[in-house]
Scaffold this active site. Structure first.
Site, short mmCIF file in Angstrom:
data_model
loop_
_atom_site.label_atom_id
_atom_site.label_comp_id
_atom_site.label_asym_id
_atom_site.label_seq_id
_atom_site.Cartn_x
_atom_site.Cartn_y
_atom_site.Cartn_z
N LYS A 209 0.84 -1.21 0.00
CA LYS A 209 0.00 0.00 0.00
C LYS A 209 0.86 1.25 0.00
CE LYS A 209 -1.99 -1.02 3.93
NZ LYS A 209 -1.31 -2.30 4.23
N ARG B 99 -9.53 1.34 8.42
CA ARG B 99 -9.09 -0.02 8.69
C ARG B 99 -10.14 -0.83 9.43
NH1 ARG B 99 -3.33 0.59 8.77
NH2 ARG B 99 -2.37 -1.43 9.01
N ARG C 204 11.87 -6.08 4.62
CA ARG C 204 11.67 -4.63 4.58
C ARG C 204 12.60 -3.94 5.56
NH1 ARG C 204 5.88 -1.96 5.36
NH2 ARG C 204 5.90 -3.17 7.28
N ARG D 111 11.34 -2.71 11.23
CA ARG D 111 10.32 -2.13 12.13
C ARG D 111 10.00 -3.11 13.25
NH1 ARG D 111 5.56 -0.02 8.22
NH2 ARG D 111 4.30 -1.21 9.71
N ARG E 101 -0.67 -9.34 13.00
CA ARG E 101 -1.24 -8.26 12.17
C ARG E 101 -2.10 -8.83 11.05
NH1 ARG E 101 4.05 -5.38 10.52
NH2 ARG E 101 2.74 -4.07 9.19
P1 AP5 Z 1 4.89 -1.64 1.82
O1 AP5 Z 1 4.59 -0.79 0.65
O2 AP5 Z 1 5.70 -1.07 2.92
O3 AP5 Z 1 3.55 -2.33 2.35
P2 AP5 Z 1 2.33 -1.75 3.17
O4 AP5 Z 1 1.09 -2.38 2.60
O5 AP5 Z 1 2.40 -0.27 3.26
O6 AP5 Z 1 2.65 -2.44 4.56
P3 AP5 Z 1 2.61 -1.87 6.04
O7 AP5 Z 1 3.34 -2.86 6.91
O8 AP5 Z 1 3.05 -0.46 6.08
O9 AP5 Z 1 1.12 -2.00 6.31
P4 AP5 Z 1 0.39 -1.98 7.61
O10 AP5 Z 1 -0.95 -1.77 7.09
O11 AP5 Z 1 0.53 -3.17 8.46
O12 AP5 Z 1 1.15 -0.85 8.45
P5 AP5 Z 1 0.82 0.66 8.76
O13 AP5 Z 1 2.07 1.40 8.78
O14 AP5 Z 1 -0.31 1.12 7.91
O15 AP5 Z 1 5.61 -2.96 1.27
C1 AP5 Z 1 6.06 -3.99 2.16
C2 AP5 Z 1 7.44 -4.49 1.71
O16 AP5 Z 1 7.29 -5.20 0.49
C3 AP5 Z 1 8.45 -3.34 1.43
O17 AP5 Z 1 9.73 -3.74 1.83
C4 AP5 Z 1 8.36 -3.17 -0.09
O18 AP5 Z 1 9.56 -2.69 -0.60
C5 AP5 Z 1 8.04 -4.58 -0.56
N1 AP5 Z 1 7.17 -4.57 -1.74
C6 AP5 Z 1 6.13 -3.73 -2.02
N2 AP5 Z 1 5.54 -4.05 -3.19
C7 AP5 Z 1 6.21 -5.14 -3.66
C8 AP5 Z 1 6.08 -5.97 -4.83
N3 AP5 Z 1 5.13 -5.74 -5.76
N4 AP5 Z 1 6.93 -7.00 -4.96
C9 AP5 Z 1 7.90 -7.26 -4.04
N5 AP5 Z 1 8.09 -6.52 -2.92
C10 AP5 Z 1 7.25 -5.48 -2.73
O19 AP5 Z 1 0.27 0.53 10.25
C11 AP5 Z 1 1.11 0.11 11.31
C12 AP5 Z 1 0.30 0.00 12.58
O20 AP5 Z 1 -0.26 1.29 12.91
C13 AP5 Z 1 -0.92 -0.93 12.52
O21 AP5 Z 1 -0.57 -2.27 12.78
C14 AP5 Z 1 -1.81 -0.32 13.62
O22 AP5 Z 1 -1.38 -0.69 14.89
C15 AP5 Z 1 -1.55 1.18 13.46
N6 AP5 Z 1 -2.53 1.84 12.57
C16 AP5 Z 1 -2.25 2.47 11.38
N7 AP5 Z 1 -3.38 2.95 10.82
C17 AP5 Z 1 -4.39 2.62 11.65
C18 AP5 Z 1 -5.80 2.80 11.61
N8 AP5 Z 1 -6.40 3.43 10.58
N9 AP5 Z 1 -6.54 2.31 12.64
C19 AP5 Z 1 -5.96 1.68 13.67
N10 AP5 Z 1 -4.65 1.45 13.77
C20 AP5 Z 1 -3.85 1.91 12.77
MG MG Z 2 2.78 1.09 4.84
#
Ligand code: AP5
Ligand code: MG
Length: 214
Positions: free
Chosen positions: A13, A88, A127, A160, A171
């Site tokens: 994402k 979410r 990552r 992370r 997660r």
């Molecule tokens: P990346 O692009 O980083 O993936 P992502 O979907 O952004 O993954 P996140 O871990 O950031 O998602 P998340 O939803 O768990 O975390 P968030 O920060 O939102 O890609 C992942 C890896 O794969 C990278 O190394 C990339 O290079 C690689 N990659 C990407 N595309 C690829 C491809 N096509 N092929 C190969 N490799 C690829 O949230 C973190 C925490 O915050 C949550 O757990 C929660 O506790 C809290 N939080 C955030 N938002 C909310 C909310 N709205 N409500 C409640 N809690 C929340």
């Molecule tokens: Mg992300």
């Protein structure tokens, strides 16, 4: 253009949202990045959020919703935005719709980046994130020029806290229970678009651009 990125943790994402933001000149709003910046700066919000994030749990809705809706008031959101990691939960989606309805607006696209669970754990362990600017890398797919160092700002790259395999599994469980229902929610609103997230990053982006139009 108002876009929501949906998908499991690690689906890509953030990677795709950054490219969308650049191409369409709209801001990338990532709730995860906002929380991580608050944790880094030692704010009250950061302290509260960290206790949930480190366990792989969602931060409670009441700490998230106003934060995002207040963000829309900034000038750079005038032509839309790409939301990454929000909504979410169904209550977050309903709160977002209600806030938009008040100003006669609505979400244009909810893009679901589909990646099966099997691929996710492997991806997350590779990552690396910059401690300072938040840029992300992948040891295999987008390695930094110099090992362990951010290309953009020269700071250290780390795994992370919530990317440890046991937390990633948690997660994923939380995603299936609380976030996946949003796929039906946005399908019923006729804005859901699916893209295959298992292919090369550039191919995923090309599929998204096809959905959004040039
Ligand atoms: P990346 O692009 O980083 O993936 P992502 O979907 O952004 O993954 P996140 O871990 O950031 O998602 P998340 O939803 O768990 O975390 P968030 O920060 O939102 O890609 C992942 C890896 O794969 C990278 O190394 C990339 O290079 C690689 N990659 C990407 N595309 C690829 C491809 N096509 N092929 C190969 N490799 C690829 O949230 C973190 C925490 O915050 C949550 O757990 C929660 O506790 C809290 N939080 C955030 N938002 C909310 C909310 N709205 N409500 C409640 N809690 C929340
Ligand atoms: Mg992300």
């Amino acid at each position: 253009m108002k876009i929501i990125m949906l998908g499991a943790p690690g689906a890509g994402k953030g990677t795709q949202a950054k490219k969308i933001a650049e191409k369409y000149s709209i801001p990338h709003i990532s709730t995860g990045d906002i929380f991580r910046a608050n944790i880094k700066n030692g704010t009250e919000l950061g302290k509260k959020a960290k206790t949930y994030m480190d366990q792989g749990l969602l931060v409670p809705d009441e700490l998230v919703v106003d934060l995002v809706i207040d963000r829309f008031a900034q000038d750079d959101c005038a032509n839309g935005y790409v939301l990454d990691g929000f909504p979410r939960t169904i209550p977050q989606a309903e709160a977002l719709d209600a806030a938009l309805a008040k100003i006669n607006e609505k979400i244009d696209y909810a893009i679901n980046v589909e990646v099966p669970d099997e691929n996710i754990i492997k991806r997350m362990s590779g990552r690396r994130a910059c401690v300072s600017c938040g840029a992300t890398y992948h040891l295999e797919h987008i390695p930094p020029k110099k090992e362990g160092i951010c290309d953009t700002c020269g700071a250290e790259l780390i795994l992370r806290d919530d990317d440890k395999p046991e937390t990633v599994q948690k997660r994923l469980n939380v995603y299936h229970e609380q976030t996946q229902p949003l796929i039906d929610y946005y399908t019923s609103k006729n804005v859901l678009k699916e893209v295959d997230g298992t292919v090369d990053m550039a191919e995923v982006f090309a599929a998204i651009v096809k959905v959004l139009g040039e």
